[in-house]
Design a protein around this motif. Structure first.
Motif, mmCIF file in Angstrom:
data_model
loop_
_atom_site.group_PDB
_atom_site.id
_atom_site.type_symbol
_atom_site.label_atom_id
_atom_site.label_comp_id
_atom_site.label_asym_id
_atom_site.label_seq_id
_atom_site.Cartn_x
_atom_site.Cartn_y
_atom_site.Cartn_z
ATOM 1 N N ASP A 67 128.681 66.647 40.598
ATOM 2 C CA ASP A 67 128.449 65.567 40.057
ATOM 3 C C ASP A 67 129.062 64.275 40.282
ATOM 4 O O ASP A 67 128.982 63.016 39.649
ATOM 5 N N GLY A 68 129.863 64.372 41.430
ATOM 6 C CA GLY A 68 130.674 63.013 41.708
ATOM 7 C C GLY A 68 132.240 63.086 41.103
ATOM 8 O O GLY A 68 133.007 62.382 41.642
ATOM 9 N N SER A 69 132.474 64.163 40.080
ATOM 10 C CA SER A 69 133.786 64.030 39.406
ATOM 11 C C SER A 69 134.149 65.618 39.610
ATOM 12 O O SER A 69 135.599 65.513 39.470
ATOM 13 N N ARG A 70 133.657 66.443 39.930
ATOM 14 C CA ARG A 70 134.170 67.789 40.000
ATOM 15 C C ARG A 70 133.386 68.735 41.274
ATOM 16 O O ARG A 70 132.227 68.398 41.507
ATOM 17 N N ASN A 71 133.937 69.561 41.598
ATOM 18 C CA ASN A 71 133.332 70.359 42.765
ATOM 19 C C ASN A 71 132.479 71.503 42.333
ATOM 20 O O ASN A 71 132.714 72.221 41.176
ATOM 21 N N PHE A 72 131.464 71.713 42.897
ATOM 22 C CA PHE A 72 130.509 72.835 42.715
ATOM 23 C C PHE A 72 131.354 74.264 42.861
ATOM 24 O O PHE A 72 131.988 74.330 43.840
ATOM 25 N N THR A 73 131.353 75.325 41.813
ATOM 26 C CA THR A 73 131.600 76.623 42.031
ATOM 27 C C THR A 73 130.461 77.342 41.595
ATOM 28 O O THR A 73 129.840 77.151 40.985
ATOM 29 N N PHE A 74 130.511 78.643 42.195
ATOM 30 C CA PHE A 74 129.710 79.641 41.754
ATOM 31 C C PHE A 74 130.053 81.109 41.949
ATOM 32 O O PHE A 74 130.462 81.600 42.894
ATOM 33 N N ASP A 75 130.154 81.697 40.716
ATOM 34 C CA ASP A 75 130.632 83.207 40.698
ATOM 35 C C ASP A 75 129.350 84.181 40.624
ATOM 36 O O ASP A 75 128.598 83.646 39.610
ATOM 37 N N LYS A 76 129.006 84.842 41.211
ATOM 38 C CA LYS A 76 127.966 85.964 40.953
ATOM 39 C C LYS A 76 128.385 86.906 40.145
ATOM 40 O O LYS A 76 129.129 87.984 40.423
ATOM 41 N N GLU A 77 127.950 86.848 38.867
ATOM 42 C CA GLU A 77 128.418 87.602 37.892
ATOM 43 C C GLU A 77 127.145 88.495 37.507
ATOM 44 O O GLU A 77 126.049 88.458 37.360
ATOM 45 N N PHE A 78 127.557 89.807 36.973
ATOM 46 C CA PHE A 78 126.684 90.937 36.679
ATOM 47 C C PHE A 78 126.800 91.103 35.061
ATOM 48 O O PHE A 78 127.734 91.091 34.193
ATOM 49 N N PHE A 79 125.602 91.322 34.454
ATOM 50 C CA PHE A 79 125.524 91.668 33.068
ATOM 51 C C PHE A 79 124.256 92.425 32.663
ATOM 52 O O PHE A 79 123.363 92.617 33.624
ATOM 53 N N PHE A 80 124.428 92.826 31.418
ATOM 54 C CA PHE A 80 123.043 93.689 30.987
ATOM 55 C C PHE A 80 122.300 92.922 30.383
ATOM 56 O O PHE A 80 122.321 91.726 30.067
ATOM 57 N N LEU A 81 120.967 93.244 30.502
ATOM 58 C CA LEU A 81 119.712 92.822 29.765
ATOM 59 C C LEU A 81 119.175 93.779 28.792
ATOM 60 O O LEU A 81 118.978 94.958 29.325
ATOM 61 N N PHE A 82 118.523 93.340 27.707
ATOM 62 C CA PHE A 82 117.922 94.353 26.877
ATOM 63 C C PHE A 82 116.667 94.063 26.603
ATOM 64 O O PHE A 82 116.225 92.634 26.622
ATOM 65 N N ASN A 83 115.815 94.900 25.963
ATOM 66 C CA ASN A 83 114.518 94.455 25.511
ATOM 67 C C ASN A 83 114.701 93.427 24.307
ATOM 68 O O ASN A 83 115.490 93.601 23.477
ATOM 69 N N LYS A 84 113.857 92.468 23.900
ATOM 70 C CA LYS A 84 114.004 91.591 23.106
ATOM 71 C C LYS A 84 114.334 92.135 21.634
ATOM 72 O O LYS A 84 114.854 91.738 20.913
#
Length: 346
Positions: free
Chosen positions: A268-285
């Motif tokens: 955004d002009g002030s900080r660098n982009f980073t991306f961690d590929k993160e794994f997580f659970f998903l459940f039925n609503k």
């Protein structure tokens, strides 16, 4: 009178604590628990990561846990149908990136499902050039775009592979407005397809991974398949948690050369982009709240014991446990940040 009130309050608190403990103890997953994953590969990082967690859960809960590689669409559809806790899901950031990139079969996961605990990071998301490429850094490639040179980037559109490409275009858009069109996508499917695009001279830069591409970085420069890393999207603190030996012949110190702040891709002009590929659970609503609490408790105990972290690190995953409520807030904020980048390029 005051002593009586205090005594009643203590009794009430004790009863509520006992009731909560009893409810949690009564919340049991079925004897056979199925974990569907958003991948059809039994050799990929999603399956490998899920299997580590599944084995630990099976021992902790005293049940059978099976990981089923059915792919994203089938996994989401299955999750929507089954609310009794017999089937849950593990996926990664693709769950919301697919939605942001408007991929078929993806919905907003924070509305369509319930977000569960995070479990690990794959720190290996990477971008590579041919070893004999004239471009030595990401900055050189963005500068070339600013000068009007077309840079071709091989990606698999619509998710984890594309987000770094979007970040590069966004950085060019911020620093050299109007020149972002000089960075163009070469859309491919599997990692082997992206690799082949580079081998055939059809791409200047490819999305890859430390796990999948490190072997090519060992080849001599005159080999058609020789590559070198120029950017890892992971946060510096993520790579710092890897084992010192890194992976293959690329140790942790070498990997740190390719992350922020050594590589600058502004967000955004002030900080660098980073991306961690993160794994997580998903459940039925509609899955029982007590089952969510049961899984949170089991994983909290598993990670407190410390054994699973050693297993994860041996396979180049970074342990990253957060219970459901914390994970949901964290991942929602993460999605909101990347949505701004993607929207800026529409």
């Amino acid at each position: 009178m005051k002593k009586t009130i205090i005594a009643v309050a203590l009794v009430t608190t004790t009863l509520l604590t006992m009731l909560s403990a009893n409810v949690l103890a009564a919340a049991q997953f079925p004897r056979n628990l199925r974990i569907v994953i958003g991948s059809t590969s039994t050799g990929g990082d999603t399956y490998q990561n899920s299997s580590i967690v599944a084995e630990a859960l099976a021992q902790k809960l005293g049940i059978n846990v099976k990981v089923d590689a059915v792919g994203a669409t089938a996994a989401f559809n299955t999750l929507k149908r089954i609310s009794n806790g017999s089937t849950i899901m593990i996926f990664h950031d693709q769950a919301y990136l697919g939605y942001l990139y408007k991929q078929k079969g993806y919905e907003n996961p924070f509305e369509a499902y319930r977000i569960g605990p995070t479990i690990a990071i794959n720190p290996g998301n990477a971008y590579l050039v041919a070893k004999n490429s004239a471009y030595k850094t990401v900055d050189e490639m963005m500068t070339a775009c600013a000068d009007g040179t077309t840079i071709r980037v091989a990606i698999q559109p619509g998710g984890v592979s594309e987000i770094g490409y979007s970040a590069l275009k966004n950085a060019i858009h911020i620093q050299h407005p109007g020149k972002e069109s000089c960075m163009v996508a070469v859309n491919r499917g599997s990692q082997s397809d992206k690799n082949q695009a580079m081998f055939d001279g059809l791409a200047d830069l490819i999305n890859g991974s430390v796990q999948g591409n490190e072997q090519y970085t060992r080849l001599p420069a005159n080999d058609q398949k020789a590559m070198r890393f120029i950017w890892l999207t992971a946060r510096k603190k993520t790579i710092e948690q890897a084992n010192p030996e890194g992976l293959g012949e690329t140790n942790r110190d070498m990997l740190l050369e390719y992350v922020d702040p050594n590589v600058n891709v502004t967000q955004d002009g002030s900080r660098n982009f980073t991306f961690d590929k993160e794994f997580f659970f998903l459940f039925n609503k509609d899955m029982d709240e007590a089952l969510v609490a049961r899984l949170d408790k089991a994983l909290t105990e598993i990670f407190a014991e410390g054994k699973i972290q050693k297993t994860q690190k041996r396979t180049f995953f970074i342990p990253n446990f957060m219970p459901s409520q914390e994970a949901e807030a964290y991942l929602k904020n993460k999605m909101d940040q990347y949505e701004k980048i993607i929207d800026s390029l529409q």
